[in-house]
Design an enzyme around this catalytic site. Structure first.
Site, PDB file in Angstrom:
ATOM      1  N   HIS A 170       0.813  -1.154   0.183  1.00 19.88           N
ATOM      2  CA  HIS A 170       0.081  -0.053   0.036  1.00 19.88           C
ATOM      3  C   HIS A 170       0.753   1.236  -0.058  1.00 19.88           C
ATOM      4  O   HIS A 170       0.314   2.261  -0.868  1.00 19.88           O
ATOM      5  CB  HIS A 170      -0.991   0.035   1.252  1.00 19.88           C
ATOM      6  CG  HIS A 170      -1.905  -1.184   1.295  1.00 19.88           C
ATOM      7  ND1 HIS A 170      -1.642  -2.161   2.381  1.00 19.88           N
ATOM      8  CD2 HIS A 170      -2.995  -1.647   0.679  1.00 19.88           C
ATOM      9  CE1 HIS A 170      -2.667  -2.879   2.195  1.00 19.88           C
ATOM     10  NE2 HIS A 170      -3.649  -2.638   1.172  1.00 19.88           N
ATOM     11  N   ARG A 178      -0.894  -4.067  -9.085  1.00 17.36           N
ATOM     12  CA  ARG A 178      -1.191  -5.121  -9.978  1.00 17.36           C
ATOM     13  C   ARG A 178      -1.059  -6.394  -9.410  1.00 17.36           C
ATOM     14  O   ARG A 178      -1.200  -7.441 -10.155  1.00 17.36           O
ATOM     15  CB  ARG A 178       0.031  -4.961 -11.148  1.00 17.36           C
ATOM     16  CG  ARG A 178      -0.001  -3.743 -11.962  1.00 17.36           C
ATOM     17  CD  ARG A 178       0.496  -3.909 -13.634  1.00 17.36           C
ATOM     18  NE  ARG A 178       1.784  -4.110 -13.302  1.00 17.36           N
ATOM     19  CZ  ARG A 178       2.850  -3.211 -13.261  1.00 17.36           C
ATOM     20  NH1 ARG A 178       2.645  -1.951 -13.498  1.00 17.36           N
ATOM     21  NH2 ARG A 178       4.225  -3.651 -13.307  1.00 17.36           N
ATOM     22  N   GLN A 226      -8.589  -7.025 -11.200  1.00 15.04           N
ATOM     23  CA  GLN A 226      -9.071  -5.796 -10.316  1.00 15.04           C
ATOM     24  C   GLN A 226      -8.689  -4.447 -11.129  1.00 15.04           C
ATOM     25  O   GLN A 226      -9.454  -3.686 -11.498  1.00 15.04           O
ATOM     26  CB  GLN A 226      -8.733  -5.690  -9.038  1.00 15.04           C
ATOM     27  CG  GLN A 226      -9.252  -4.553  -8.389  1.00 15.04           C
ATOM     28  CD  GLN A 226      -9.187  -4.348  -6.779  1.00 15.04           C
ATOM     29  OE1 GLN A 226     -10.044  -5.181  -6.011  1.00 15.04           O
ATOM     30  NE2 GLN A 226      -7.970  -3.820  -6.475  1.00 15.04           N
TER      31      GLN A 226
HETATM   32  P1  AMP Z   1      -6.307  -4.203  -0.326  1.00  9.93           P
HETATM   33  O1  AMP Z   1      -6.383  -3.221   0.898  1.00  9.93           O
HETATM   34  O2  AMP Z   1      -5.664  -5.382  -0.348  1.00  9.93           O
HETATM   35  O3  AMP Z   1      -7.757  -4.117  -0.973  1.00  9.93           O
HETATM   36  O4  AMP Z   1      -5.390  -3.488  -1.462  1.00  9.93           O
HETATM   37  C1  AMP Z   1      -5.468  -2.183  -1.669  1.00  9.93           C
HETATM   38  C2  AMP Z   1      -4.645  -1.833  -3.147  1.00  9.93           C
HETATM   39  O5  AMP Z   1      -3.082  -2.138  -2.552  1.00  9.93           O
HETATM   40  C3  AMP Z   1      -5.044  -2.491  -4.282  1.00  9.93           C
HETATM   41  O6  AMP Z   1      -4.884  -1.691  -5.289  1.00  9.93           O
HETATM   42  C4  AMP Z   1      -4.041  -3.768  -4.217  1.00  9.93           C
HETATM   43  O7  AMP Z   1      -3.673  -4.132  -5.307  1.00  9.93           O
HETATM   44  C5  AMP Z   1      -2.816  -3.145  -3.757  1.00  9.93           C
HETATM   45  N1  AMP Z   1      -1.647  -4.045  -3.215  1.00  9.93           N
HETATM   46  C6  AMP Z   1      -2.009  -4.701  -2.175  1.00  9.93           C
HETATM   47  N2  AMP Z   1      -0.805  -5.722  -1.975  1.00  9.93           N
HETATM   48  C7  AMP Z   1       0.015  -5.118  -2.934  1.00  9.93           C
HETATM   49  C8  AMP Z   1       1.510  -5.572  -3.299  1.00  9.93           C
HETATM   50  N3  AMP Z   1       2.172  -6.604  -2.743  1.00  9.93           N
HETATM   51  N4  AMP Z   1       2.127  -4.861  -4.123  1.00  9.93           N
HETATM   52  C9  AMP Z   1       1.499  -3.776  -4.773  1.00  9.93           C
HETATM   53  N5  AMP Z   1       0.209  -3.273  -4.473  1.00  9.93           N
HETATM   54  C10 AMP Z   1      -0.570  -3.991  -3.678  1.00  9.93           C
END
Ligand code: AMP
Length: 285
Positions: A38, A149, A154
């Site tokens: 994040h 990504r 998504q």
């Molecule tokens: P989430 O809180 O899991 O819904 O994720 C919020 C955003 O953070 C989404 O756009 C995810 O794709 C991104 N995200 C989560 N984990 C990673 C990661 N390891 N690397 C890059 N982006 C991430």
């Protein structure tokens, strides 16, 4: 200073004020339990915008029956602290009632690109995602919105939505952030016990095997998918999919591919992990 607002009206107002002060708004939608994945989105947003709004909302609409909505990690205080350190200007953390008041009855639904991969195993998931993100985009107004990504599908679905509905939003996909051993960071990794944490690496072992073969000239989607799947089959308890697909349609590629997405989703006990690599695009994971 990081402002925290709870209501849609306050959030819209803050974004409007920022634009009125000639700032470019960068939006980072999350479900909280923030980690370096994040935070990397925040950094990418800061490279393109100068007023950063991060949203924290565990969206009930995108969880299916039997999924982990109730136990999803919630770490609000440390999330706010992390945002403050990273220079986030505004946090929007609504309650479900504020996002879905009594009488709510609208759904935003995207057709083809939602159907394969995650769509097969989480049937109403993307309707929940597109509905909440459409609301967030409407509240934020013109901005650049950052998505990881890691959730490749998504990102594609939301890019499609913004384009199809003429939303004034630039949707950007950012690189996957990984642990030193390659495991993609995820809020769900904290569910893993020590044994499952060890086994989890198999998912990136498979992606690496496919990436290596691609660099050696392998282009057969079936063989690349099998190379990626073998380590996952050996270590994981249950596999939803390990597939080599066209990076745009997310369907089986036609002809000799110039790029291929290897995408995987699999279970270790109660924990479901996803990961992917773009062959012909991403560096070795
Ligand atoms: P989430 O809180 O899991 O819904 O994720 C919020 C955003 O953070 C989404 O756009 C995810 O794709 C991104 N995200 C989560 N984990 C990673 C990661 N390891 N690397 C890059 N982006 C991430």
């Amino acid at each position: 200073m990081t402002d925290v607002v709870r209501t849609p009206a306050e959030f819209r107002r803050a974004c409007e004020d920022a634009r009125a002060a000639r700032h470019r708004v960068g939006l980072v939608p999350t479900m909280g339990a923030l980690h370096e994945g994040h935070f990397s989105l925040i950094d990418q947003a800061k490279a393109r915008a100068d007023y950063i709004a991060l949203t924290i909302f565990v969206n009930p609409l995108q969880f299916g029956p039997g999924e982990d909505l109730d136990r999803y990690p919630r770490t609000f205080e440390s999330d706010v602290e992390g945002c403050r350190k990273r220079g986030v200007d505004l946090i929007f953390a609504p309650n479900p009632d504020a996002m879905y008041p009594a009488g709510f009855q609208t759904e935003v639904s995207i057709k083809n690109v939602t159907q394969p991969l995650e769509g097969e195993f989480r049937p109403s998931h993307f309707d929940g995602v597109t509905t909440v993100v459409a609301k967030l985009f409407n509240l934020t107004g013109p901005c650049t919105a950052m998505f990881g990504r890691k959730d490749y599908q998504q990102w594609k679905v939301l890019s499609r939505m913004a384009l199809d509905l003429d939303m004034p939003i630039e949707v950007l996909g950012c690189p996957i952030i990984r642990e030193p051993d390659g495991l993609a960071l995820s809020s769900r990794n904290r569910y893993l016990n020590a044994r499952d944490r060890d086994r989890a690496v198999a998912i990136v072992t498979g992606l690496r095997a496919a990436h290596d073969a691609w660099l050696e000239g392998e282009r057969d989607p079936g063989r690349l998918g099998k190379l990626a799947g073998d380590p996952v089959h050996r270590q994981f308890d249950r596999i939803d999919y390990v597939a080599a697909v066209d990076p745009e349609t997310l369907l089986a590629p036609e002809g000799r591919p110039e790029a291929l997405l290897i995408a995987a989703a699999a279970h270790l006990g109660e924990t479901r992990l996803i990961d992917n690599v773009l062959l012909g695009g991403d560096p070795r994971p």
